[in-house]
Motif scaffolding. Structure first.
Motif, PDB file in Angstrom:
ATOM      1  N   LEU A 101      -6.254 -13.006 -13.500  1.00 43.70           N
ATOM      2  CA  LEU A 101      -5.140 -12.413 -14.235  1.00 43.70           C
ATOM      3  C   LEU A 101      -5.565 -12.280 -15.686  1.00 43.70           C
ATOM      4  CD1 LEU A 101      -2.243 -11.443 -14.684  1.00 43.70           C
ATOM      5  CD2 LEU A 101      -1.551 -13.867 -14.848  1.00 43.70           C
ATOM      6  N   ASP A 102      -5.616 -11.040 -16.165  1.00 44.99           N
ATOM      7  CA  ASP A 102      -5.982 -10.754 -17.549  1.00 44.99           C
ATOM      8  C   ASP A 102      -4.704 -10.414 -18.301  1.00 44.99           C
ATOM      9  OD1 ASP A 102      -7.064  -9.981 -19.941  1.00 44.99           O
ATOM     10  OD2 ASP A 102      -8.411  -8.468 -19.118  1.00 44.99           O
ATOM     11  N   LEU A 103      -4.157 -11.389 -19.020  1.00 43.09           N
ATOM     12  CA  LEU A 103      -2.952 -11.175 -19.821  1.00 43.09           C
ATOM     13  C   LEU A 103      -3.346 -10.527 -21.145  1.00 43.09           C
ATOM     14  CD1 LEU A 103      -1.043 -14.561 -19.343  1.00 43.09           C
ATOM     15  CD2 LEU A 103      -0.339 -12.323 -18.467  1.00 43.09           C
ATOM     16  N   GLY A 104      -2.567  -9.537 -21.583  1.00 41.45           N
ATOM     17  CA  GLY A 104      -2.938  -8.818 -22.794  1.00 41.45           C
ATOM     18  C   GLY A 104      -4.247  -8.096 -22.609  1.00 41.45           C
ATOM     19  N   CYS A 105      -4.363  -7.380 -21.488  1.00 41.80           N
ATOM     20  CA  CYS A 105      -5.649  -6.787 -21.092  1.00 41.80           C
ATOM     21  C   CYS A 105      -6.063  -5.605 -21.942  1.00 41.80           C
ATOM     22  CB  CYS A 105      -5.595  -6.362 -19.627  1.00 41.80           C
ATOM     23  SG  CYS A 105      -4.409  -5.035 -19.267  1.00 41.80           S
ATOM     24  N   GLY A 106      -5.153  -5.057 -22.759  1.00 43.06           N
ATOM     25  CA  GLY A 106      -5.504  -3.923 -23.610  1.00 43.06           C
ATOM     26  C   GLY A 106      -5.964  -2.721 -22.816  1.00 43.06           C
ATOM     27  N   THR A 107      -7.082  -2.143 -23.216  1.00 38.91           N
ATOM     28  CA  THR A 107      -7.620  -0.962 -22.527  1.00 38.91           C
ATOM     29  C   THR A 107      -8.412  -1.320 -21.275  1.00 38.91           C
ATOM     30  OG1 THR A 107      -9.599  -0.961 -23.915  1.00 38.91           O
ATOM     31  CG2 THR A 107      -7.717   0.366 -24.674  1.00 38.91           C
ATOM     32  N   GLY A 150     -15.620  -6.979  -6.356  1.00 36.34           N
ATOM     33  CA  GLY A 150     -15.718  -8.109  -5.447  1.00 36.34           C
ATOM     34  C   GLY A 150     -14.636  -9.151  -5.606  1.00 36.34           C
ATOM     35  N   ARG A 151     -13.612  -8.883  -6.412  1.00 41.35           N
ATOM     36  CA  ARG A 151     -12.509  -9.839  -6.559  1.00 41.35           C
ATOM     37  C   ARG A 151     -11.218  -9.090  -6.869  1.00 41.35           C
ATOM     38  NH1 ARG A 151     -15.695 -10.768 -11.107  1.00 41.35           N
ATOM     39  NH2 ARG A 151     -16.518 -12.705 -10.239  1.00 41.35           N
ATOM     40  N   SER A 152     -10.099  -9.776  -6.752  1.00 46.10           N
ATOM     41  CA  SER A 152      -8.793  -9.218  -7.083  1.00 46.10           C
ATOM     42  C   SER A 152      -8.514  -9.438  -8.565  1.00 46.10           C
ATOM     43  CB  SER A 152      -7.708  -9.890  -6.239  1.00 46.10           C
ATOM     44  OG  SER A 152      -6.416  -9.554  -6.709  1.00 46.10           O
ATOM     45  N   VAL A 153      -8.210  -8.358  -9.293  1.00 46.59           N
ATOM     46  CA  VAL A 153      -7.942  -8.450 -10.731  1.00 46.59           C
ATOM     47  C   VAL A 153      -6.622  -7.764 -11.054  1.00 46.59           C
ATOM     48  CG1 VAL A 153      -8.726  -7.842 -13.053  1.00 46.59           C
ATOM     49  CG2 VAL A 153     -10.385  -8.520 -11.318  1.00 46.59           C
ATOM     50  N   THR A 154      -5.802  -8.440 -11.822  1.00 44.20           N
ATOM     51  CA  THR A 154      -4.546  -7.884 -12.325  1.00 44.20           C
ATOM     52  C   THR A 154      -4.586  -7.888 -13.838  1.00 44.20           C
ATOM     53  OG1 THR A 154      -3.292  -8.684 -10.407  1.00 44.20           O
ATOM     54  CG2 THR A 154      -2.037  -8.146 -12.388  1.00 44.20           C
ATOM     55  N   GLY A 155      -4.293  -6.740 -14.436  1.00 45.32           N
ATOM     56  CA  GLY A 155      -4.245  -6.620 -15.885  1.00 45.32           C
ATOM     57  C   GLY A 155      -2.829  -6.365 -16.348  1.00 45.32           C
ATOM     58  N   VAL A 156      -2.354  -7.160 -17.300  1.00 38.32           N
ATOM     59  CA  VAL A 156      -0.989  -7.042 -17.820  1.00 38.32           C
ATOM     60  C   VAL A 156      -1.046  -6.739 -19.308  1.00 38.32           C
ATOM     61  CG1 VAL A 156       1.193  -8.241 -18.237  1.00 38.32           C
ATOM     62  CG2 VAL A 156      -0.047  -8.623 -16.092  1.00 38.32           C
ATOM     63  N   ASP A 157      -0.293  -5.742 -19.732  1.00 38.12           N
ATOM     64  CA  ASP A 157      -0.206  -5.415 -21.152  1.00 38.12           C
ATOM     65  C   ASP A 157       1.121  -4.700 -21.398  1.00 38.12           C
ATOM     66  OD1 ASP A 157      -2.412  -5.393 -23.559  1.00 38.12           O
ATOM     67  OD2 ASP A 157      -0.931  -3.797 -23.822  1.00 38.12           O
ATOM     68  N   PRO A 158       1.738  -4.893 -22.572  1.00 38.86           N
ATOM     69  CA  PRO A 158       3.005  -4.222 -22.850  1.00 38.86           C
ATOM     70  C   PRO A 158       2.860  -2.781 -23.317  1.00 38.86           C
ATOM     71  CG  PRO A 158       2.453  -5.645 -24.673  1.00 38.86           C
ATOM     72  CD  PRO A 158       1.403  -5.882 -23.630  1.00 38.86           C
ATOM     73  N   ALA A 159       1.631  -2.348 -23.650  1.00 41.42           N
ATOM     74  CA  ALA A 159       1.416  -1.020 -24.236  1.00 41.42           C
ATOM     75  C   ALA A 159       0.911  -0.047 -23.175  1.00 41.42           C
ATOM     76  CB  ALA A 159       0.436  -1.100 -25.394  1.00 41.42           C
ATOM     77  N   SER A 160       1.739   0.897 -22.762  1.00 39.86           N
ATOM     78  CA  SER A 160       1.354   1.830 -21.700  1.00 39.86           C
ATOM     79  C   SER A 160       0.170   2.713 -22.078  1.00 39.86           C
ATOM     80  CB  SER A 160       2.553   2.690 -21.278  1.00 39.86           C
ATOM     81  OG  SER A 160       3.085   3.404 -22.368  1.00 39.86           O
ATOM     82  N   PRO A 161      -0.002   3.154 -23.351  1.00 40.14           N
ATOM     83  CA  PRO A 161      -1.203   3.939 -23.665  1.00 40.14           C
ATOM     84  C   PRO A 161      -2.493   3.156 -23.464  1.00 40.14           C
ATOM     85  CG  PRO A 161       0.473   4.294 -25.346  1.00 40.14           C
ATOM     86  CD  PRO A 161       0.937   3.149 -24.503  1.00 40.14           C
ATOM     87  N   MET A 162      -2.463   1.850 -23.693  1.00 42.20           N
ATOM     88  CA  MET A 162      -3.652   1.037 -23.449  1.00 42.20           C
ATOM     89  C   MET A 162      -3.945   0.977 -21.956  1.00 42.20           C
ATOM     90  SD  MET A 162      -4.540  -0.141 -26.557  1.00 42.20           S
ATOM     91  CE  MET A 162      -5.181  -1.807 -26.697  1.00 42.20           C
ATOM     92  N   LEU A 163      -2.912   0.804 -21.160  1.00 42.98           N
ATOM     93  CA  LEU A 163      -3.089   0.753 -19.711  1.00 42.98           C
ATOM     94  C   LEU A 163      -3.586   2.093 -19.165  1.00 42.98           C
ATOM     95  CD1 LEU A 163       0.095  -1.254 -18.661  1.00 42.98           C
ATOM     96  CD2 LEU A 163      -2.252  -2.099 -18.839  1.00 42.98           C
TER      97      LEU A 163
END
Length: 245
Positions: free
Chosen positions: A39-45, A55-68
């Motif tokens: 889990l990458d909190l504040g994953c940015g871009t 090879g693994r499960s990754v979740t990225g969380v960020d409040p800024a939709s343009p970064m996502l």
């Protein structure tokens, strides 16, 4: 929490140019080697999230939709579960082998209450044998003193705009310790200057230690930089590594 530096596409286009890889990126890639889920909190871009997605499960969380949006479009981005959310309140209903919060994202949370909320989010998403890692600049290093227009002026090479002059400026609140810093980009061929103002906090190590303990997190190691060296009072970074208590 999403100031213009991260939410305005005109400014977001410079983020990866100024933040490519680095010691934190390299350290975390190696640190995540045995993690099956991240889990990458504040994953940015999403540079790190995408790099870890093979090879693994990754979740990225960020409040800024343009970064996502940038994250989704980068190589490996199709393998990441991107979620627009706030690290203080997001609850995904699952636990991870590794929870990380890099790029000094922890410092955008300005109050002890918000900082504690982020740490509770980490605890809520850690597997019983999972690990966490995040970074915060050490306030004793006074890094913001380098963020003056004269000391910070640089040329940023943009793929379509060419050479863009950039600089920073700052103000530090002596009472709260919160630093307000500005980022500017002077677009060539005209009078247009893009700018944004951001605020960050510099919590002390002892305050972080207390909040981590209150969140039910056990720190097993404190690093002082992303080369893996142990924390000392003069270290530039405060990097706790640990697990659930």
């Amino acid at each position: 929490m999403t100031d213009r530096l991260y939410s305005d596409p005109d400014l977001v286009q410079f983020y990866d140019i100024e933040n490519i890889g680095g010691d934190d990126f390299n350290y975390c890639v190696g640190f995540a080697e045995d993690a099956r889920s991240v889990l990458d909190l504040g994953c940015g871009t999403g540079q790190l999230a995408a790099a870890l997605s093979h090879g693994r499960s990754v979740t990225g969380v960020d409040p800024a939709s343009p970064m996502l949006d940038v994250g989704r479009s980068r190589p490996g981005g199709d393998k990441v579960d991107w979620i627009e959310g706030d690290a203080r309140t997001v609850r995904l209903g699952r636990r991870f082998d590794l929870v990380l919060l890099t790029g000094h994202a922890f410092q955008v949370f300005l109050t002890p209450e918000d900082q504690s909320a982020v740490l509770r989010t980490i605890a809520e998403h850690l597997a019983p044998d999972g690990l966490f890692i995040f970074d915060s600049r050490n306030p004793v290093a006074n890094e913001w003193q380098e963020w003056t227009p004269r000391r910070s002026e640089r040329i940023v090479m943009h793929p379509s705009l060419g050479a863009v002059k950039s600089w920073n400026d700052f103000e530090c609140d002596a009472v709260t310790g919160i630093v307000t810093y500005s980022t500017f980009y002077e677009i060539p061929g005209g009078d247009k200057i893009l700018g944004a103002e951001s605020k960050i906090a510099f919590p002390a190590k002892e305050d972080l230690a207390r909040m981590l303990n209150e969140a039910g997190l056990l720190v097993e190691q404190w690093l002082g930089n992303w080369h893996g060296e142990s924390y000392v009072d003069s270290a530039p970074e405060i990097i706790p590594i640990g697990r659930l208590r």
